[in-house]
Design an enzyme around this catalytic site. Structure first.
Site, PDB file in Angstrom:
ATOM      1  N   ASN A  11     -44.681  12.446 -43.496  1.00 15.26           N
ATOM      2  CA  ASN A  11     -43.883  11.894 -42.686  1.00 15.26           C
ATOM      3  C   ASN A  11     -44.524  12.028 -41.048  1.00 15.26           C
ATOM      4  O   ASN A  11     -44.453  13.104 -40.415  1.00 15.26           O
ATOM      5  CB  ASN A  11     -42.810  12.747 -42.588  1.00 15.26           C
ATOM      6  CG  ASN A  11     -41.435  12.310 -42.004  1.00 15.26           C
ATOM      7  OD1 ASN A  11     -41.499  12.048 -40.918  1.00 15.26           O
ATOM      8  ND2 ASN A  11     -40.270  12.257 -42.530  1.00 15.26           N
ATOM      9  N   HIS A  14     -42.407  12.538 -36.166  1.00 14.95           N
ATOM     10  CA  HIS A  14     -42.468  13.198 -35.092  1.00 14.95           C
ATOM     11  C   HIS A  14     -43.310  12.901 -34.137  1.00 14.95           C
ATOM     12  O   HIS A  14     -43.445  13.077 -32.854  1.00 14.95           O
ATOM     13  CB  HIS A  14     -42.394  14.765 -35.206  1.00 14.95           C
ATOM     14  CG  HIS A  14     -41.035  15.065 -35.917  1.00 14.95           C
ATOM     15  ND1 HIS A  14     -39.937  14.750 -35.243  1.00 14.95           N
ATOM     16  CD2 HIS A  14     -40.747  15.829 -36.903  1.00 14.95           C
ATOM     17  CE1 HIS A  14     -38.686  15.153 -35.987  1.00 14.95           C
ATOM     18  NE2 HIS A  14     -39.615  15.933 -37.029  1.00 14.95           N
ATOM     19  N   HIS A  56     -38.809   7.314 -41.438  1.00 12.67           N
ATOM     20  CA  HIS A  56     -37.448   7.274 -41.379  1.00 12.67           C
ATOM     21  C   HIS A  56     -36.771   6.327 -40.585  1.00 12.67           C
ATOM     22  O   HIS A  56     -36.936   6.626 -38.961  1.00 12.67           O
ATOM     23  CB  HIS A  56     -36.644   8.593 -41.385  1.00 12.67           C
ATOM     24  CG  HIS A  56     -35.134   8.835 -41.569  1.00 12.67           C
ATOM     25  ND1 HIS A  56     -34.626  10.017 -41.684  1.00 12.67           N
ATOM     26  CD2 HIS A  56     -34.198   7.773 -41.946  1.00 12.67           C
ATOM     27  CE1 HIS A  56     -33.206   9.784 -41.877  1.00 12.67           C
ATOM     28  NE2 HIS A  56     -33.053   8.348 -41.848  1.00 12.67           N
ATOM     29  N   ARG A  58     -34.122   5.647 -38.508  1.00 12.89           N
ATOM     30  CA  ARG A  58     -32.630   6.049 -38.535  1.00 12.89           C
ATOM     31  C   ARG A  58     -31.733   4.947 -37.770  1.00 12.89           C
ATOM     32  O   ARG A  58     -32.234   4.217 -36.778  1.00 12.89           O
ATOM     33  CB  ARG A  58     -32.589   7.272 -37.641  1.00 12.89           C
ATOM     34  CG  ARG A  58     -33.280   8.588 -38.344  1.00 12.89           C
ATOM     35  CD  ARG A  58     -33.066   9.643 -37.508  1.00 12.89           C
ATOM     36  NE  ARG A  58     -31.836  10.067 -37.584  1.00 12.89           N
ATOM     37  CZ  ARG A  58     -31.260  11.170 -38.507  1.00 12.89           C
ATOM     38  NH1 ARG A  58     -32.539  11.956 -39.073  1.00 12.89           N
ATOM     39  NH2 ARG A  58     -30.405  11.571 -38.486  1.00 12.89           N
ATOM     40  N   ARG A  62     -33.981   7.125 -33.221  1.00 10.61           N
ATOM     41  CA  ARG A  62     -34.089   7.883 -32.307  1.00 10.61           C
ATOM     42  C   ARG A  62     -35.653   8.476 -32.148  1.00 10.61           C
ATOM     43  O   ARG A  62     -36.265   8.864 -31.114  1.00 10.61           O
ATOM     44  CB  ARG A  62     -33.517   9.552 -32.637  1.00 10.61           C
ATOM     45  CG  ARG A  62     -34.113  10.293 -33.817  1.00 10.61           C
ATOM     46  CD  ARG A  62     -33.310  11.526 -33.823  1.00 10.61           C
ATOM     47  NE  ARG A  62     -31.750  11.388 -34.302  1.00 10.61           N
ATOM     48  CZ  ARG A  62     -31.088  12.113 -34.894  1.00 10.61           C
ATOM     49  NH1 ARG A  62     -31.641  13.400 -35.191  1.00 10.61           N
ATOM     50  NH2 ARG A  62     -29.732  11.936 -35.433  1.00 10.61           N
ATOM     51  N   GLU A  83     -37.683   6.054 -45.678  1.00  7.56           N
ATOM     52  CA  GLU A  83     -36.884   6.857 -45.799  1.00  7.56           C
ATOM     53  C   GLU A  83     -35.460   6.034 -45.202  1.00  7.56           C
ATOM     54  O   GLU A  83     -35.406   5.540 -44.046  1.00  7.56           O
ATOM     55  CB  GLU A  83     -36.609   8.134 -44.910  1.00  7.56           C
ATOM     56  CG  GLU A  83     -37.382   9.084 -45.768  1.00  7.56           C
ATOM     57  CD  GLU A  83     -37.483  10.535 -45.034  1.00  7.56           C
ATOM     58  OE1 GLU A  83     -36.796  10.796 -44.050  1.00  7.56           O
ATOM     59  OE2 GLU A  83     -38.273  11.210 -45.452  1.00  7.56           O
ATOM     60  N   THR A 113     -24.519  17.167 -48.866  1.00 10.74           N
ATOM     61  CA  THR A 113     -24.009  18.316 -49.515  1.00 10.74           C
ATOM     62  C   THR A 113     -24.135  19.568 -48.888  1.00 10.74           C
ATOM     63  O   THR A 113     -24.562  19.569 -47.629  1.00 10.74           O
ATOM     64  CB  THR A 113     -24.828  18.461 -51.020  1.00 10.74           C
ATOM     65  OG1 THR A 113     -26.159  18.512 -50.556  1.00 10.74           O
ATOM     66  CG2 THR A 113     -24.613  17.315 -51.566  1.00 10.74           C
ATOM     67  N   THR A 114     -23.906  20.900 -49.419  1.00 11.96           N
ATOM     68  CA  THR A 114     -23.834  22.124 -48.645  1.00 11.96           C
ATOM     69  C   THR A 114     -25.189  22.326 -47.973  1.00 11.96           C
ATOM     70  O   THR A 114     -25.119  22.718 -47.059  1.00 11.96           O
ATOM     71  CB  THR A 114     -23.417  23.092 -49.638  1.00 11.96           C
ATOM     72  OG1 THR A 114     -23.844  22.791 -50.984  1.00 11.96           O
ATOM     73  CG2 THR A 114     -22.074  23.381 -49.594  1.00 11.96           C
ATOM     74  N   GLU A 164     -36.381  13.637 -54.442  1.00 13.93           N
ATOM     75  CA  GLU A 164     -37.041  14.568 -53.736  1.00 13.93           C
ATOM     76  C   GLU A 164     -36.040  15.844 -53.526  1.00 13.93           C
ATOM     77  O   GLU A 164     -35.048  15.758 -52.790  1.00 13.93           O
ATOM     78  CB  GLU A 164     -37.462  13.756 -52.297  1.00 13.93           C
ATOM     79  CG  GLU A 164     -38.283  14.711 -51.518  1.00 13.93           C
ATOM     80  CD  GLU A 164     -38.773  14.099 -50.190  1.00 13.93           C
ATOM     81  OE1 GLU A 164     -39.034  12.980 -50.338  1.00 13.93           O
ATOM     82  OE2 GLU A 164     -38.503  14.838 -48.853  1.00 13.93           O
ATOM     83  N   HIS A 204     -38.955  18.780 -47.098  1.00 14.20           N
ATOM     84  CA  HIS A 204     -38.427  19.312 -45.810  1.00 14.20           C
ATOM     85  C   HIS A 204     -38.861  20.691 -45.573  1.00 14.20           C
ATOM     86  O   HIS A 204     -38.565  21.689 -46.421  1.00 14.20           O
ATOM     87  CB  HIS A 204     -36.912  19.301 -45.915  1.00 14.20           C
ATOM     88  CG  HIS A 204     -35.994  19.175 -44.440  1.00 14.20           C
ATOM     89  ND1 HIS A 204     -35.858  18.313 -43.882  1.00 14.20           N
ATOM     90  CD2 HIS A 204     -35.752  20.359 -43.851  1.00 14.20           C
ATOM     91  CE1 HIS A 204     -35.388  18.771 -42.711  1.00 14.20           C
ATOM     92  NE2 HIS A 204     -35.133  19.795 -42.679  1.00 14.20           N
ATOM     93  N   GLY A 226     -43.726  16.827 -42.784  1.00 13.74           N
ATOM     94  CA  GLY A 226     -43.916  15.949 -41.605  1.00 13.74           C
ATOM     95  C   GLY A 226     -44.204  16.992 -40.217  1.00 13.74           C
ATOM     96  O   GLY A 226     -45.363  17.112 -39.779  1.00 13.74           O
TER      97      GLY A 226
END
Ligand code: PXP
Length: 252
Positions: A11, A14, A56, A58, A62, A83, A113-114, A164, A204, A226
């Site tokens: 990824n 960055h 990704h 977005r 960003r 992504e 989700t949580t 994933e 992640h 990433g």
């Protein structure tokens, strides 16, 4: 490459984060003094043996810009994994771009989700529309979800090829007493997902330390990494950062 080899998706968001920190207002995304170029970064990853490149795009742009993604689509010889949020605008963009893979991720708080994966149950209809659209266009779809049985089953029901598994909670717990528990959740999730016929990816927060455990998850096909790779690249260069990660992922 042997069949069992664990694949590395890099990824590169960055790299664009660093560029945007200085050149957010620039009309160009590359050339002249505008650096670093994510496409050049991706090509270095490719040379060093990365198996795919992830970006990704977005909604707030960003880091990655549309032009970056289009240039990657033109230049890369390894697969491009986009992504994307489960929105109509991103679906239109993806259908135009035709990435090799698309990973549907949450972008706003309420879609999460949580632990931070996409809530594929609450947003079932929206996700189904995007999965179907991508499937029809021949794009291989994965869903970025927590290792929760209901979400894994729902992902299979929605027609995704892969999940994933979100390794963020595990990575955050790495130096705490919760690590074992988080790792067994991932393990059970991988077993269940495999049983549902899903390809199992993970990502992640994976780094040069925790990868030695993450790679032992059952049925694992690909890791998406990433931040740690981009950070390491500052010191060792991009190619070495990729080679070292691949080595750690596939230690016999
Ligand atoms: N997988 C997904 C779905 C992501 O959104 C990200 C970036 O947040 C990653 C993997 C890579 O995470 P990291 O940068 O922590 O390696």
């Amino acid at each position: 490459m042997s069949q069992q080899e664990l694949l590395l998706g890099v990824n590169i968001d960055h790299c664009a984060t660093v560029r945007q920190a200085r050149y957010r207002e620039s009309a160009e995304t590359t050339g002249g003094i505008v650096e670093p170029d994510p496409v050049f970064f991706a090509q270095q990853c490719e040379i060093a043996g990365a198996d795919s490149i992830t970006v990704h795009l977005r909604e707030d742009r960003r880091h990655m810009q549309e032009r970056d993604v289009e240039r990657l689509r033109e230049c890369l010889r390894i697969p491009l994994n986009l992504e994307m949020a489960a929105t109509d605008a991103m679906l239109d963009f993806a259908l135009e771009l035709k990435p090799d893979y698309a990973c549907i991720v949450p972008e706003s708080r309420e879609e999460i989700t949580t632990e931070g994966g996409l809530d594929v149950i609450e947003f079932k209809d929206r996700v189904a529309k995007v999965v179907n659209g991508l499937n029809e266009a021949g794009v291989i779809v994965s869903l970025f979800i927590d290792p929760e049985p209901a979400h894994i089953q729902a992902s299979a029901d929605l027609g995704a090829t892969a999940v994933e598994l979100h390794t963020g909670a595990y990575s955050n717990a790495y130096y705490s007493s919760e690590r074992e528990n988080e790792f067994s959740r991932l393990k059970s999730g991988a077993e269940l997902g495999h049983g549902c016929g899903l390809q199992i990816n993970a990502g992640h927060g994976i780094n040069y330390v925790n990868v030695s455990e993450v790679r032992t998850l059952p049925h694992l096909h690909e890791l998406n990494i990433g931040h740690s790779l981009v950070s390491r690249a500052l010191f060792t260069g991009v190619q070495e950062s990729v080679r070292e990660m691949r080595r750690l992922m596939n230690v016999l």
